[in-house]
Design an enzyme around this catalytic site. Structure first.
Site, short mmCIF file in Angstrom:
data_model
loop_
_atom_site.label_atom_id
_atom_site.label_comp_id
_atom_site.label_asym_id
_atom_site.label_seq_id
_atom_site.Cartn_x
_atom_site.Cartn_y
_atom_site.Cartn_z
CB SER A 137 -0.94 0.01 1.21
OG SER A 137 -0.22 -0.06 2.43
CB THR A 156 -2.74 -4.45 -0.07
OG1 THR A 156 -3.07 -4.07 -1.41
CG2 THR A 156 -1.32 -4.01 0.25
CG ASP A 202 -20.99 -3.67 3.68
OD1 ASP A 202 -21.25 -3.10 2.60
OD2 ASP A 202 -19.92 -4.26 3.90
NE ARG A 226 -5.55 1.50 2.62
CZ ARG A 226 -5.21 0.23 2.78
NH1 ARG A 226 -5.21 -0.29 4.00
NH2 ARG A 226 -4.88 -0.51 1.75
CG ASP A 258 -2.91 -1.08 12.86
OD1 ASP A 258 -1.83 -1.16 13.48
OD2 ASP A 258 -3.10 -1.54 11.72
CD GLU A 268 -0.44 4.61 8.07
OE1 GLU A 268 0.26 3.87 7.34
OE2 GLU A 268 -1.46 4.23 8.64
CG HIS A 288 -0.91 0.46 8.34
ND1 HIS A 288 -1.08 1.36 7.31
CD2 HIS A 288 -1.71 -0.61 8.02
CE1 HIS A 288 -1.92 0.87 6.43
NE2 HIS A 288 -2.32 -0.33 6.84
N GLY A 335 -2.82 -6.17 10.23
CA GLY A 335 -2.85 -7.27 9.28
C GLY A 335 -1.50 -7.91 9.02
CE1 TYR A 336 1.97 -4.88 7.11
CE2 TYR A 336 4.07 -4.73 8.23
CZ TYR A 336 3.25 -4.38 7.19
OH TYR A 336 3.72 -3.53 6.23
#
EC number: 1.1.1.290
Length: 392
Positions: free
Chosen positions: A48, A69, A149, A215, A239, A244, A261, A264-265
């Site tokens: 990203s 991503t 949603d 985001r 996060d 950034e 961030h 998701g790591y």
């Protein structure tokens, strides 16, 4: 097949193992990629941090672009389509990792602030790969779940199928936890840029918690900072950040949990993303898939990810928190980011990027095993469906 030149972000794992069969792999920091770098490549693999569009790609000979991503807001997909360049990304690859983060963060907040998650209602804004999994996991932890949603609700209405989604106003009026899992969109029918603004925050109920792992620009940082200083948002977990890799140090200090961030790591999700791009390139080129990411994430031994059951005398919240933190404790990442607050913008940006690039090899909760005989019956569903850990 002609040997290809493959340019890849240095932080995409196992890229040589996966893509070496197609040619030569060159790795470099994604933020430093230029048109001259891409001009020597047939395949571009990014994350990203690399904006992909005409400014980077015009005049280059690319035959394929992949982004490891879930989100694609950094990619000009219309441009790639017009140029006839195939594109792939990795939706869902790190969904379990992000869900792990949110579960761990919520258990930590509940432990510090008192009370049980079962007493709270969570509103999940965005119910795709991450939000959908999170809804099931938080329900298993005893929370009442509201799902919002709009695109999926409209699609279900058009099909005449039931969906159970609720309007955002319902979420803000009824939920005392709101967690964001939306793509970043500046325009269109469902824009999300600064979705969380002053008006959104004013509509949150007293004592509400807010979490953002989607985001950074989904949240207006200035509005959140002002709300926190007024005491209008009881707890906040971020996060992802505006600006950034150099987030606002005042906002870092104002939130309860601040991480760089990395939700998701988890290593599993990263390798899964590599595998998805690899399979997409195989399809695009008609090559045979010879590499499997599962081989790269298999534990070295059966005991490598075995946990231990906490003291059964603990409260339900304490017990589940203590078990979850054996797999992942976001407080460790919070401490590393807070160390950056006193740095200037440039140094802070470099340090933020370094935290992400050098991130430890965290494993997903579902890779962890707990002795089944040591898990009290009242916690079994929370362990297997909420934390997604295995019993042996």
């Amino acid at each position: 097949m002609t040997s290809l030149q493959i340019l890849a972000d240095a932080n995409i794992p196992r890229v040589e193992d996966a893509f070496g069969q197609f040619g030569t792999v060159r790795r470099m920091p994604g933020r430093e990629m230029t048109t001259s770098d891409v001009a020597a490549a047939d395949v571009l693999l990014v994350r990203s941090v690399t904006p992909v569009g005409p400014a980077l790609l015009d005049g280059t000979p690319l035959r394929f672009v992949g982004s490891a991503t879930i989100g694609t807001d950094h990619v000009d997909r219309d441009y790639l389509r017009a140029q006839g360049i195939p594109f792939a990304h990795a939706p869902g690859s790190n969904a379990d990792s992000v869900a792990d983060y949110v579960v761990a963060a919520l258990l930590g907040l509940a432990r510090r602030r008192g009370g049980a998650l079962e007493e709270r209602t969570v509103g999940i804004v965005g119910c795709g790969n991450i939000g959908g999994r999170l809804a099931r996991r938080l329900s298993a932890l005893g929370m009442e779940v509201l799902r919002n949603d709009p695109p999926r609700a409209r699609a279900a209405d058009a099909d005449g199928t039931g969906h159970g989604f609720v309007p955002l106003d319902t979420v803000l009026g009824a939920a005392d936890v709101v967690t964001l899992h939306v793509p970043l969109k500046a325009s269109g029918p469902d824009p999300t840029h600064h979705l969380v603004d002053a008006a959104f925050l004013d509509r949150l109920g007293d004592g509400a918690w807010l979490l953002n792992t989607s985001r950074g620009a989904v949240v207006d940082g200035d509005a959140l900072l002002a709300a926190r200083r007024r005491g209008d948002v009881a707890a906040a977990v971020l996060d992802v950040w505006e600006n950034e890799p150099s987030p606002d140090p005042a906002l870092i200090e104002a939130v309860d949990l601040a991480t760089p961030h990395i939700a998701g790591y988890a290593y599993d999700g990263k390798v899964r993303g590599t595998e998805m791009l690899y399979e997409a390139l195989c399809d695009a080129l008609g090559g045979e898939a010879r590499w499997a990411g599962t081989d790269a994430i298999r534990p070295a031994s059966a005991d490598a990810l075995r946990g231990r059951a906490p003291d059964p005398r603990l409260s339900a919240t304490e017990w589940r928190f203590e078990l979850a933190r054996q797999a992942y404790d976001p407080a460790v990442d919070d401490a590393s980011l807070r160390d950056l607050v006193k740095l200037g913008p440039d140094a802070r940006g470099e340090a933020f990027a370094h935290l992400r690039a050098g991130y430890r090899r965290r494993r997903e909760m579902q890779q962890h095993t707990v002795p089944g005989t040591a898990v009290p019956a009242e916690h079994e569903q929370a362990v297997t469906e909420g934390l997604k850990m295995k019993l042996d």
